[in-house]
Design a protein around this motif. Structure first.
Motif, PDB file in Angstrom:
ATOM      1  N   ILE A  68     107.499  33.717 -89.726  1.00  0.00           N
ATOM      2  CA  ILE A  68     106.216  33.637 -89.166  1.00  0.00           C
ATOM      3  C   ILE A  68     106.187  33.743 -87.740  1.00  0.00           C
ATOM      4  O   ILE A  68     106.791  32.948 -86.795  1.00  0.00           O
ATOM      5  CB  ILE A  68     105.706  32.420 -89.574  1.00  0.00           C
ATOM      6  CG1 ILE A  68     105.658  32.198 -91.077  1.00  0.00           C
ATOM      7  CG2 ILE A  68     104.208  32.124 -88.944  1.00  0.00           C
ATOM      8  CD1 ILE A  68     105.114  30.829 -91.847  1.00  0.00           C
ATOM      9  N   GLU A  69     105.652  34.898 -87.142  1.00  0.00           N
ATOM     10  CA  GLU A  69     105.280  35.059 -85.769  1.00  0.00           C
ATOM     11  C   GLU A  69     104.037  34.642 -85.431  1.00  0.00           C
ATOM     12  O   GLU A  69     103.022  34.980 -86.200  1.00  0.00           O
ATOM     13  CB  GLU A  69     105.618  36.243 -85.228  1.00  0.00           C
ATOM     14  CG  GLU A  69     106.897  36.810 -85.460  1.00  0.00           C
ATOM     15  CD  GLU A  69     106.966  38.425 -84.869  1.00  0.00           C
ATOM     16  OE1 GLU A  69     105.773  38.983 -84.966  1.00  0.00           O
ATOM     17  OE2 GLU A  69     108.349  38.812 -84.940  1.00  0.00           O
ATOM     18  N   GLU A  70     103.849  33.791 -84.498  1.00  0.00           N
ATOM     19  CA  GLU A  70     102.442  33.439 -83.941  1.00  0.00           C
ATOM     20  C   GLU A  70     102.016  34.228 -82.760  1.00  0.00           C
ATOM     21  O   GLU A  70     103.036  34.253 -81.641  1.00  0.00           O
ATOM     22  CB  GLU A  70     102.278  31.833 -83.635  1.00  0.00           C
ATOM     23  CG  GLU A  70     102.483  31.151 -84.904  1.00  0.00           C
ATOM     24  CD  GLU A  70     102.674  29.458 -84.796  1.00  0.00           C
ATOM     25  OE1 GLU A  70     102.210  28.988 -85.633  1.00  0.00           O
ATOM     26  OE2 GLU A  70     102.973  29.121 -83.672  1.00  0.00           O
ATOM     27  N   HIS A  71     100.763  34.792 -82.620  1.00  0.00           N
ATOM     28  CA  HIS A  71     100.541  35.400 -81.343  1.00  0.00           C
ATOM     29  C   HIS A  71     100.302  34.103 -80.174  1.00  0.00           C
ATOM     30  O   HIS A  71     100.077  32.957 -80.629  1.00  0.00           O
ATOM     31  CB  HIS A  71      99.059  35.939 -81.568  1.00  0.00           C
ATOM     32  CG  HIS A  71      98.616  36.890 -80.549  1.00  0.00           C
ATOM     33  ND1 HIS A  71      97.884  36.279 -79.569  1.00  0.00           N
ATOM     34  CD2 HIS A  71      98.800  37.978 -80.542  1.00  0.00           C
ATOM     35  CE1 HIS A  71      97.666  37.406 -78.397  1.00  0.00           C
ATOM     36  NE2 HIS A  71      98.145  38.548 -79.090  1.00  0.00           N
ATOM     37  N   ARG A  72     100.436  34.406 -79.133  1.00  0.00           N
ATOM     38  CA  ARG A  72     100.607  33.408 -78.089  1.00  0.00           C
ATOM     39  C   ARG A  72      99.320  32.715 -77.782  1.00  0.00           C
ATOM     40  O   ARG A  72      99.051  31.649 -77.317  1.00  0.00           O
ATOM     41  CB  ARG A  72     100.902  34.164 -76.679  1.00  0.00           C
ATOM     42  CG  ARG A  72     100.042  35.338 -76.139  1.00  0.00           C
ATOM     43  CD  ARG A  72     100.523  35.836 -74.776  1.00  0.00           C
ATOM     44  NE  ARG A  72      99.545  36.739 -74.373  1.00  0.00           N
ATOM     45  CZ  ARG A  72      99.681  38.202 -74.479  1.00  0.00           C
ATOM     46  NH1 ARG A  72     100.510  38.701 -75.256  1.00  0.00           N
ATOM     47  NH2 ARG A  72      98.802  38.765 -74.020  1.00  0.00           N
ATOM     48  N   LYS A  73      98.087  33.523 -78.091  1.00  0.00           N
ATOM     49  CA  LYS A  73      96.826  32.598 -78.257  1.00  0.00           C
ATOM     50  C   LYS A  73      96.749  31.511 -79.177  1.00  0.00           C
ATOM     51  O   LYS A  73      95.924  30.547 -78.850  1.00  0.00           O
ATOM     52  CB  LYS A  73      95.668  33.643 -78.400  1.00  0.00           C
ATOM     53  CG  LYS A  73      95.397  34.207 -79.460  1.00  0.00           C
ATOM     54  CD  LYS A  73      94.172  35.189 -79.558  1.00  0.00           C
ATOM     55  CE  LYS A  73      93.987  35.579 -80.997  1.00  0.00           C
ATOM     56  NZ  LYS A  73      92.570  36.598 -81.067  1.00  0.00           N
ATOM     57  N   VAL A  74      97.647  31.510 -80.200  1.00  0.00           N
ATOM     58  CA  VAL A  74      97.540  30.581 -81.258  1.00  0.00           C
ATOM     59  C   VAL A  74      98.116  29.196 -80.484  1.00  0.00           C
ATOM     60  O   VAL A  74      97.376  27.988 -80.902  1.00  0.00           O
ATOM     61  CB  VAL A  74      98.527  30.990 -82.406  1.00  0.00           C
ATOM     62  CG1 VAL A  74      98.547  29.667 -83.402  1.00  0.00           C
ATOM     63  CG2 VAL A  74      97.877  31.952 -83.400  1.00  0.00           C
ATOM     64  N   ASP A  75      99.016  29.362 -79.706  1.00  0.00           N
ATOM     65  CA  ASP A  75      99.173  27.844 -78.900  1.00  0.00           C
ATOM     66  C   ASP A  75      98.185  27.418 -78.383  1.00  0.00           C
ATOM     67  O   ASP A  75      98.048  26.216 -78.265  1.00  0.00           O
ATOM     68  CB  ASP A  75     100.377  28.169 -78.005  1.00  0.00           C
ATOM     69  CG  ASP A  75     101.990  28.548 -78.829  1.00  0.00           C
ATOM     70  OD1 ASP A  75     101.871  28.254 -79.927  1.00  0.00           O
ATOM     71  OD2 ASP A  75     102.720  29.449 -78.021  1.00  0.00           O
ATOM     72  N   ARG A  76      97.426  28.277 -77.558  1.00  0.00           N
ATOM     73  CA  ARG A  76      96.133  27.603 -76.794  1.00  0.00           C
ATOM     74  C   ARG A  76      95.075  27.193 -78.082  1.00  0.00           C
ATOM     75  O   ARG A  76      94.376  26.148 -77.610  1.00  0.00           O
ATOM     76  CB  ARG A  76      95.581  28.820 -76.003  1.00  0.00           C
ATOM     77  CG  ARG A  76      96.343  28.965 -74.831  1.00  0.00           C
ATOM     78  CD  ARG A  76      95.849  29.904 -73.734  1.00  0.00           C
ATOM     79  NE  ARG A  76      95.311  31.076 -74.368  1.00  0.00           N
ATOM     80  CZ  ARG A  76      95.788  32.425 -74.493  1.00  0.00           C
ATOM     81  NH1 ARG A  76      97.214  32.234 -73.896  1.00  0.00           N
ATOM     82  NH2 ARG A  76      95.256  33.501 -74.749  1.00  0.00           N
ATOM     83  N   GLN A  77      94.988  27.793 -78.907  1.00  0.00           N
ATOM     84  CA  GLN A  77      94.019  27.356 -79.972  1.00  0.00           C
ATOM     85  C   GLN A  77      94.230  25.937 -80.673  1.00  0.00           C
ATOM     86  O   GLN A  77      93.280  25.357 -81.258  1.00  0.00           O
ATOM     87  CB  GLN A  77      93.782  28.432 -81.229  1.00  0.00           C
ATOM     88  CG  GLN A  77      93.157  29.703 -80.630  1.00  0.00           C
ATOM     89  CD  GLN A  77      93.087  30.880 -81.626  1.00  0.00           C
ATOM     90  OE1 GLN A  77      94.201  30.904 -82.346  1.00  0.00           O
ATOM     91  NE2 GLN A  77      92.353  31.848 -81.424  1.00  0.00           N
ATOM     92  N   VAL A  78      95.642  25.825 -80.867  1.00  0.00           N
ATOM     93  CA  VAL A  78      96.036  24.554 -81.502  1.00  0.00           C
ATOM     94  C   VAL A  78      95.500  23.469 -80.810  1.00  0.00           C
ATOM     95  O   VAL A  78      95.408  22.384 -81.512  1.00  0.00           O
ATOM     96  CB  VAL A  78      97.663  24.566 -81.655  1.00  0.00           C
ATOM     97  CG1 VAL A  78      98.250  23.118 -81.952  1.00  0.00           C
ATOM     98  CG2 VAL A  78      98.118  25.646 -82.670  1.00  0.00           C
TER      99      VAL A  78
END
Length: 93
Positions: free
Chosen positions: A4-14
């Motif tokens: 599973i690869e998460e886009h870098r913006k997912v870290d900010r959305q979390v």
């Protein structure tokens, strides 16, 4: 096993996602990494579905009444690419 690869913006959305939804997301990642797309389709609560329009080629799984995880699958690499955790707003950013 699937990666599973998460886009870098997912870290900010979390940061803005409720804790209950984060728990569902972690469970989603566990199922996705172990069972792949067939495992997600077996869990009726996720309502896993293909998206259309601007999001053609992507899929969505329900994490709660409002929240969704948007991703795409690259089967030849056994890879999920998570693009977004969203409050059911599918506008392409």
């Amino acid at each position: 096993m699937w990666r599973i690869e998460e886009h870098r913006k997912v870290d900010r959305q979390v940061v803005s996602v409720p804790n209950e939804i984060l728990k569902h997301y972690e469970k989603w990642k566990d199922i996705a990494s172990i069972s792949g797309p067939p495992g997600l389709k077996l869990i009726k609560g996720f309502h896993d579905e293909a998206l259309a329009g601007k999001w053609k080629g992507y899929r969505s799984s329900r994490l709660g009444l409002q929240w969704r995880v948007i991703y795409r699958v690259i089967p030849e690499k056994l890879l999920f690419q998570v693009t977004s955790l969203t409050a059911h707003d599918y506008q392409r950013l």
